[in-house]
Design a protein around this motif. Structure first.
Motif, mmCIF file in Angstrom:
data_model
loop_
_atom_site.group_PDB
_atom_site.id
_atom_site.type_symbol
_atom_site.label_atom_id
_atom_site.label_comp_id
_atom_site.label_asym_id
_atom_site.label_seq_id
_atom_site.Cartn_x
_atom_site.Cartn_y
_atom_site.Cartn_z
ATOM 1 N N ALA A 105 6.801 5.016 -4.070
ATOM 2 C CA ALA A 105 5.771 4.063 -4.503
ATOM 3 C C ALA A 105 5.987 2.662 -3.924
ATOM 4 O O ALA A 105 5.033 2.072 -3.390
ATOM 5 N N PRO A 106 7.176 2.066 -4.002
ATOM 6 C CA PRO A 106 7.353 0.724 -3.424
ATOM 7 C C PRO A 106 7.102 0.688 -1.913
ATOM 8 O O PRO A 106 6.554 -0.281 -1.395
ATOM 9 N N ILE A 107 7.472 1.775 -1.221
ATOM 10 C CA ILE A 107 7.253 1.819 0.226
ATOM 11 C C ILE A 107 5.757 1.843 0.523
ATOM 12 O O ILE A 107 5.265 1.095 1.372
ATOM 13 N N LEU A 108 5.006 2.682 -0.189
ATOM 14 C CA LEU A 108 3.562 2.785 0.013
ATOM 15 C C LEU A 108 2.853 1.494 -0.372
ATOM 16 O O LEU A 108 1.972 1.019 0.357
ATOM 17 N N ILE A 109 3.248 0.901 -1.490
ATOM 18 C CA ILE A 109 2.637 -0.368 -1.916
ATOM 19 C C ILE A 109 2.942 -1.473 -0.898
ATOM 20 O O ILE A 109 2.062 -2.250 -0.519
ATOM 21 N N GLY A 110 4.186 -1.537 -0.439
ATOM 22 C CA GLY A 110 4.553 -2.545 0.563
ATOM 23 C C GLY A 110 3.786 -2.363 1.855
ATOM 24 O O GLY A 110 3.297 -3.326 2.456
ATOM 25 N N LEU A 111 3.639 -1.119 2.287
ATOM 26 C CA LEU A 111 2.920 -0.825 3.524
ATOM 27 C C LEU A 111 1.450 -1.222 3.419
ATOM 28 O O LEU A 111 0.922 -1.926 4.290
ATOM 29 N N LEU A 112 0.793 -0.812 2.358
ATOM 30 C CA LEU A 112 -0.630 -1.144 2.182
ATOM 31 C C LEU A 112 -0.846 -2.645 1.990
ATOM 32 O O LEU A 112 -1.802 -3.214 2.536
#
Length: 172
Positions: A105-112
Motif C-alpha cells: 500500500a505505501p509503495i502504490l500510494i507513493g507511486l500514484l
C-alpha cells in the motif's frame, strides 16, 4: 582536470590560484578539438614530460545550444509523470520499510502521488513559459581551438615531443 581524488598543486608544494588568472607559458601545440589537446598532453605524460607545467587553453569560447526536439504538453506531462513516479516510488519504498505489516500500500500510494504531483508541477512550470520556449536543448561550452602551453623552462622539449607525435600519427 583536478578532482577530489587526483593530485593537486597543493600536494606538489605549489599554490593553485583561487581567483581567475590568465594562463602563463609558451605555446607548444595548437589543436582544433579538445580531444586533440588531451591526446597531446597524454603523449607528453607518457614521455615523462613534467605535465604539471602544462596548461590547456580554450581560445575563443562559444556557448553552443543543441536543440534536441520539440516540446509539447504531452511530452511535458509524460516527463513530469515519470520523474514524479521515481520520487514517489522512492518515498513509498521508504515508508514500506518503516511501517510494519503495511504491504504494498505505501509503495502504490507513493507511486500514484508522485505521478500526480510530478504532472502538476511540470504543467505549472511549462505553462509559466507561455510558449516562449517550446523546445528541449542542451548547452555546451566549446572553443574554436585549444592551445597547449608549457612553462618556458620545458617549452622546447615539449615542442619536440609533440612534433614527434604528429610525425607518427597515421594519415586518414
Amino acid at each position: 582536470m583536478t578532482t577530489a581524488f587526483s593530485q593537486t598543486a597543493f600536494t606538489r608544494g605549489q599554490a593553485t590560484p583561487q581567483l581567475p588568472t590568465m594562463p602563463s607559458g609558451w605555446p607548444i601545440g595548437s589543436y582544433d578539438s579538445y580531444e586533440g589537446a588531451q591526446r597531446a598532453v597524454d603523449h607528453l605524460a607518457d614521455s615523462k614530460f613534467p605535465v604539471e607545467d602544462v596548461t590547456i587553453v580554450g581560445v575563443e569560447p562559444m556557448l553552443v545550444e543543441r536543440v534536441a526536439g520539440r516540446l509539447s504538453w504531452g511530452r511535458v506531462l509524460t516527463s513530469g509523470a515519470l520523474s514524479g513516479a521515481w520520487f514517489g516510488l522512492f518515498v513509498g519504498l521508504l515508508l514500506s520499510m518503516f511501517t510494519a505489516g503495511a504491504g504494498f500500500a505505501p509503495i502504490l500510494i507513493g507511486l500514484l502521488s508522485g505521478v500526480g504531483f510530478g504532472m502538476v508541477f511540470a504543467a505549472i512550470s511549462y505553462g509559466a513559459t507561455r510558449g516562449k520556449r517550446d523546445f528541449v536543448s542542451s548547452s555546451q561550452l566549446v572553443a574554436r581551438r585549444y592551445d597547449v602551453l608549457s612553462q618556458p623552462r620545458n617549452a622546447e622539449k615539449g615542442r619536440e615531443l609533440l612534433a614527434q607525435l604528429e610525425l607518427h600519427r597515421p594519415a586518414f
